[in-house]
Design a protein around this motif. Structure first.
Motif, PDB file in Angstrom:
ATOM      1  N   HIS A 168      32.418  34.389  36.972  1.00 18.32           N
ATOM      2  CA  HIS A 168      31.755  35.114  37.453  1.00 18.32           C
ATOM      3  C   HIS A 168      31.801  35.329  38.805  1.00 18.32           C
ATOM      4  O   HIS A 168      30.574  36.590  39.197  1.00 18.32           O
ATOM      5  N   SER A 169      31.648  34.023  39.403  1.00 18.69           N
ATOM      6  CA  SER A 169      31.361  34.255  41.011  1.00 18.69           C
ATOM      7  C   SER A 169      32.674  35.766  41.994  1.00 18.69           C
ATOM      8  O   SER A 169      32.039  36.158  42.826  1.00 18.69           O
ATOM      9  N   GLY A 170      33.202  35.712  41.628  1.00 20.68           N
ATOM     10  CA  GLY A 170      34.656  36.771  41.346  1.00 20.68           C
ATOM     11  C   GLY A 170      35.078  36.312  43.316  1.00 20.68           C
ATOM     12  O   GLY A 170      35.943  36.520  44.024  1.00 20.68           O
ATOM     13  N   ALA A 171      35.200  35.444  43.226  1.00 18.00           N
ATOM     14  CA  ALA A 171      35.769  34.062  44.230  1.00 18.00           C
ATOM     15  C   ALA A 171      37.079  33.451  44.071  1.00 18.00           C
ATOM     16  O   ALA A 171      38.040  33.984  45.343  1.00 18.00           O
ATOM     17  N   TRP A 172      37.740  33.876  43.071  1.00 17.38           N
ATOM     18  CA  TRP A 172      39.284  33.846  42.547  1.00 17.38           C
ATOM     19  C   TRP A 172      39.422  35.386  43.044  1.00 17.38           C
ATOM     20  O   TRP A 172      41.066  35.374  43.775  1.00 17.38           O
ATOM     21  N   ARG A 173      38.769  36.237  43.598  1.00 12.54           N
ATOM     22  CA  ARG A 173      39.721  37.483  43.607  1.00 12.54           C
ATOM     23  C   ARG A 173      40.404  37.493  45.236  1.00 12.54           C
ATOM     24  O   ARG A 173      40.949  38.240  46.320  1.00 12.54           O
ATOM     25  N   GLU A 174      40.110  36.409  45.793  1.00 11.22           N
ATOM     26  CA  GLU A 174      39.564  36.313  47.239  1.00 11.22           C
ATOM     27  C   GLU A 174      40.865  35.863  48.149  1.00 11.22           C
ATOM     28  O   GLU A 174      41.691  36.548  49.152  1.00 11.22           O
ATOM     29  N   VAL A 175      41.825  35.412  46.953  1.00  7.10           N
ATOM     30  CA  VAL A 175      43.224  34.982  47.426  1.00  7.10           C
ATOM     31  C   VAL A 175      43.910  36.094  47.772  1.00  7.10           C
ATOM     32  O   VAL A 175      45.194  36.070  48.122  1.00  7.10           O
ATOM     33  N   PHE A 176      43.387  37.591  46.670  1.00  5.62           N
ATOM     34  CA  PHE A 176      44.453  38.706  46.867  1.00  5.62           C
ATOM     35  C   PHE A 176      44.131  39.643  47.784  1.00  5.62           C
ATOM     36  O   PHE A 176      45.616  39.828  48.060  1.00  5.62           O
ATOM     37  N   ALA A 177      43.586  38.823  48.632  1.00  6.31           N
ATOM     38  CA  ALA A 177      42.721  40.543  49.883  1.00  6.31           C
ATOM     39  C   ALA A 177      43.844  39.871  51.265  1.00  6.31           C
ATOM     40  O   ALA A 177      43.423  39.924  52.018  1.00  6.31           O
ATOM     41  N   GLN A 178      44.267  37.971  50.798  1.00  3.52           N
ATOM     42  CA  GLN A 178      45.030  37.136  52.225  1.00  3.52           C
ATOM     43  C   GLN A 178      46.665  37.137  52.329  1.00  3.52           C
ATOM     44  O   GLN A 178      47.043  36.123  52.629  1.00  3.52           O
ATOM     45  N   GLN A 179      46.777  37.707  50.904  1.00  7.29           N
ATOM     46  CA  GLN A 179      48.475  37.596  50.688  1.00  7.29           C
ATOM     47  C   GLN A 179      49.247  39.239  50.852  1.00  7.29           C
ATOM     48  O   GLN A 179      48.482  39.973  50.200  1.00  7.29           O
ATOM     49  N   THR A 180      50.412  39.248  50.456  1.00 10.43           N
ATOM     50  CA  THR A 180      51.310  40.337  50.210  1.00 10.43           C
ATOM     51  C   THR A 180      51.891  40.334  48.692  1.00 10.43           C
ATOM     52  O   THR A 180      53.584  41.087  49.063  1.00 10.43           O
ATOM     53  N   LEU A 181      51.982  38.916  48.823  1.00  9.76           N
ATOM     54  CA  LEU A 181      53.022  38.763  47.557  1.00  9.76           C
ATOM     55  C   LEU A 181      53.082  38.624  46.328  1.00  9.76           C
ATOM     56  O   LEU A 181      53.876  39.167  45.534  1.00  9.76           O
ATOM     57  N   PHE A 182      52.441  40.062  45.699  1.00  5.59           N
ATOM     58  CA  PHE A 182      51.599  40.299  44.318  1.00  5.59           C
ATOM     59  C   PHE A 182      50.562  41.126  45.042  1.00  5.59           C
ATOM     60  O   PHE A 182      49.609  40.639  45.696  1.00  5.59           O
ATOM     61  N   GLN A 183      51.232  42.141  43.819  1.00  2.61           N
ATOM     62  CA  GLN A 183      49.935  43.348  43.600  1.00  2.61           C
ATOM     63  C   GLN A 183      49.353  44.033  42.831  1.00  2.61           C
ATOM     64  O   GLN A 183      49.854  43.790  41.880  1.00  2.61           O
ATOM     65  N   PRO A 184      48.262  44.139  43.012  1.00  2.00           N
ATOM     66  CA  PRO A 184      47.564  45.088  41.759  1.00  2.00           C
ATOM     67  C   PRO A 184      48.194  46.133  40.989  1.00  2.00           C
ATOM     68  O   PRO A 184      49.117  46.554  41.429  1.00  2.00           O
ATOM     69  N   TYR A 185      48.346  45.648  39.495  1.00  3.45           N
ATOM     70  CA  TYR A 185      49.356  46.806  38.887  1.00  3.45           C
ATOM     71  C   TYR A 185      48.483  47.807  37.557  1.00  3.45           C
ATOM     72  O   TYR A 185      49.278  48.715  37.632  1.00  3.45           O
ATOM     73  N   ALA A 186      47.359  46.311  37.004  1.00  2.00           N
ATOM     74  CA  ALA A 186      46.616  47.413  35.735  1.00  2.00           C
ATOM     75  C   ALA A 186      45.663  46.607  35.579  1.00  2.00           C
ATOM     76  O   ALA A 186      45.347  45.375  36.451  1.00  2.00           O
ATOM     77  N   GLU A 187      44.550  47.254  35.443  1.00  3.56           N
ATOM     78  CA  GLU A 187      43.967  45.700  34.399  1.00  3.56           C
ATOM     79  C   GLU A 187      42.751  46.693  33.536  1.00  3.56           C
ATOM     80  O   GLU A 187      42.853  48.123  33.461  1.00  3.56           O
ATOM     81  N   THR A 188      41.812  46.239  32.788  1.00  5.90           N
ATOM     82  CA  THR A 188      41.597  46.876  31.201  1.00  5.90           C
ATOM     83  C   THR A 188      40.499  45.641  30.743  1.00  5.90           C
ATOM     84  O   THR A 188      40.616  44.311  31.677  1.00  5.90           O
ATOM     85  N   THR A 189      39.725  46.437  30.354  1.00  5.50           N
ATOM     86  CA  THR A 189      38.458  45.648  29.947  1.00  5.50           C
ATOM     87  C   THR A 189      38.885  46.215  28.189  1.00  5.50           C
ATOM     88  O   THR A 189      38.845  46.375  27.559  1.00  5.50           O
ATOM     89  N   MET A 190      37.850  44.299  26.940  1.00  8.01           N
ATOM     90  CA  MET A 190      38.447  45.401  25.623  1.00  8.01           C
ATOM     91  C   MET A 190      36.882  44.240  25.163  1.00  8.01           C
ATOM     92  O   MET A 190      36.391  43.151  26.046  1.00  8.01           O
ATOM     93  N   THR A 191      36.253  44.782  23.795  1.00  7.38           N
ATOM     94  CA  THR A 191      35.188  44.149  23.691  1.00  7.38           C
ATOM     95  C   THR A 191      35.530  43.409  22.494  1.00  7.38           C
ATOM     96  O   THR A 191      35.768  43.629  21.609  1.00  7.38           O
ATOM     97  N   GLN A 192      35.213  42.343  21.933  1.00 11.10           N
ATOM     98  CA  GLN A 192      35.250  41.390  20.868  1.00 11.10           C
ATOM     99  C   GLN A 192      33.983  40.766  20.678  1.00 11.10           C
ATOM    100  O   GLN A 192      32.805  40.445  21.163  1.00 11.10           O
ATOM    101  N   GLN A 193      33.651  39.890  19.253  1.00  7.51           N
ATOM    102  CA  GLN A 193      32.236  39.394  18.767  1.00  7.51           C
ATOM    103  C   GLN A 193      33.490  38.188  18.076  1.00  7.51           C
ATOM    104  O   GLN A 193      33.741  38.277  16.915  1.00  7.51           O
ATOM    105  N   GLN A 194      32.102  36.977  18.451  1.00 13.96           N
ATOM    106  CA  GLN A 194      32.693  35.963  17.468  1.00 13.96           C
ATOM    107  C   GLN A 194      31.621  35.389  16.564  1.00 13.96           C
ATOM    108  O   GLN A 194      30.807  35.462  17.157  1.00 13.96           O
TER     109      GLN A 194
END
Length: 258
Positions: A168-194
């Motif tokens: 939730h900090s979003g810090a994991w996103r920073e590594v993608f802003a500093q590279q050209t090896l991988f490009q965003p392709y798709a994303e989605t969210t789903m809901t569930q209950q435990q």
């Protein structure tokens, strides 16, 4: 799961591996179909579950391929995985130094793990082991804080996080802003209950959180009481009563550039 395994991960996950397997939520049933449609993998595709933990995500990879490898740096977590999935090749290893050949994988899946090793060295290593135009898939189950008692639990936990990496900090996103090896392709969210008793799906599940699991037992006992008091305050439910814990599952797909 980083170049130097974070103390919260090393201590917390080694101490709570069995609890982790017992209380962590599964993933939405429809996630396998979405991944199959989005990735279009061949039936003989080679897949890696990186930061596999106890193997909670492996059932969702099985419909995609029978060629699945699991890698995790915590032996206690892998021991749980081997009990649950004895047919899976489970290897102790770290994200920046994978014991795998060059260009040997069609897709890498990081379920509930990438925030621990979101660094350039890991991306470079993933680029090495993935085939051209292979996929990197990041998945997180996150507690749905749009629900008042879930937000109250989050407020209780937040001061305890310290410097432990979190989705939730979003810090994991920073590594993608500093590279050209991988490009965003798709994303989605789903809901569930435990669904389950408050003690199981709320208090014990929260006790399996890395930085909480690393705490002294006496402190964990006090936190368990706090969690259950919050639930009672907001829902009037006691520890043995059933509850539905809401989650949002976030899925991010990146494609190797070459």
């Amino acid at each position: 799961m980083t170049q130097s395994l974070h103390p919260a991960a090393k201590r917390g996950f080694s101490r709570s591996a069995e609890l982790y397997q017992q209380v962590r939520p599964d993933y939405p049933a429809e996630i396998s179909q979405w991944l199959n449609e989005m990735l279009g993998l061949a039936a003989d595709a080679h897949l890696l579950d990186l930061g596999s933990g106890t193997g909670k995500f492996i059932p969702y990879l099985r419909p995609l391929s029978r060629h699945i490898i699991a890698v995790d740096p915590v032996p206690e977590m892998l021991a749980q995985l081997k009990m649950a999935h004895p047919d899976i090749d489970a290897i102790e290893g770290v994200s920046h130094q994978l014991p795998l050949p060059d260009h040997s994988l069609n897709a890498v899946f990081c379920a509930q793990s990438f925030h621990w090793f979101a660094n350039a060295a890991s991306l470079k290593e993933l680029d090495r082991v993935l085939k051209p135009h292979g996929f990197l898939v990041l998945i997180w189950n996150q507690r749905d804080t749009r629900v008042d008692w879930v937000q109250a639990l989050a407020d209780c936990i937040a001061p305890l996080e310290g410097d432990a990496p979190r989705f939730h900090s979003g810090a994991w996103r920073e590594v993608f802003a500093q590279q050209t090896l991988f490009q965003p392709y798709a994303e989605t969210t789903m809901t569930q209950q435990q669904h389950g008793p408050v003690e199981q799906v709320v208090s014990k599940r929260l006790l399996s959180t890395s930085f909480i699991a690393a705490m002294p037992t006496a402190q964990q006992v006090q936190l368990k009481l706090q969690f259950e008091q919050i639930i009672q305050q907001y829902t009037a439910k006691h520890s043995e009563e059933m509850i539905d814990f809401p989650y949002i599952t976030h899925i991010y797909v990146f494609k190797k550039s070459t």
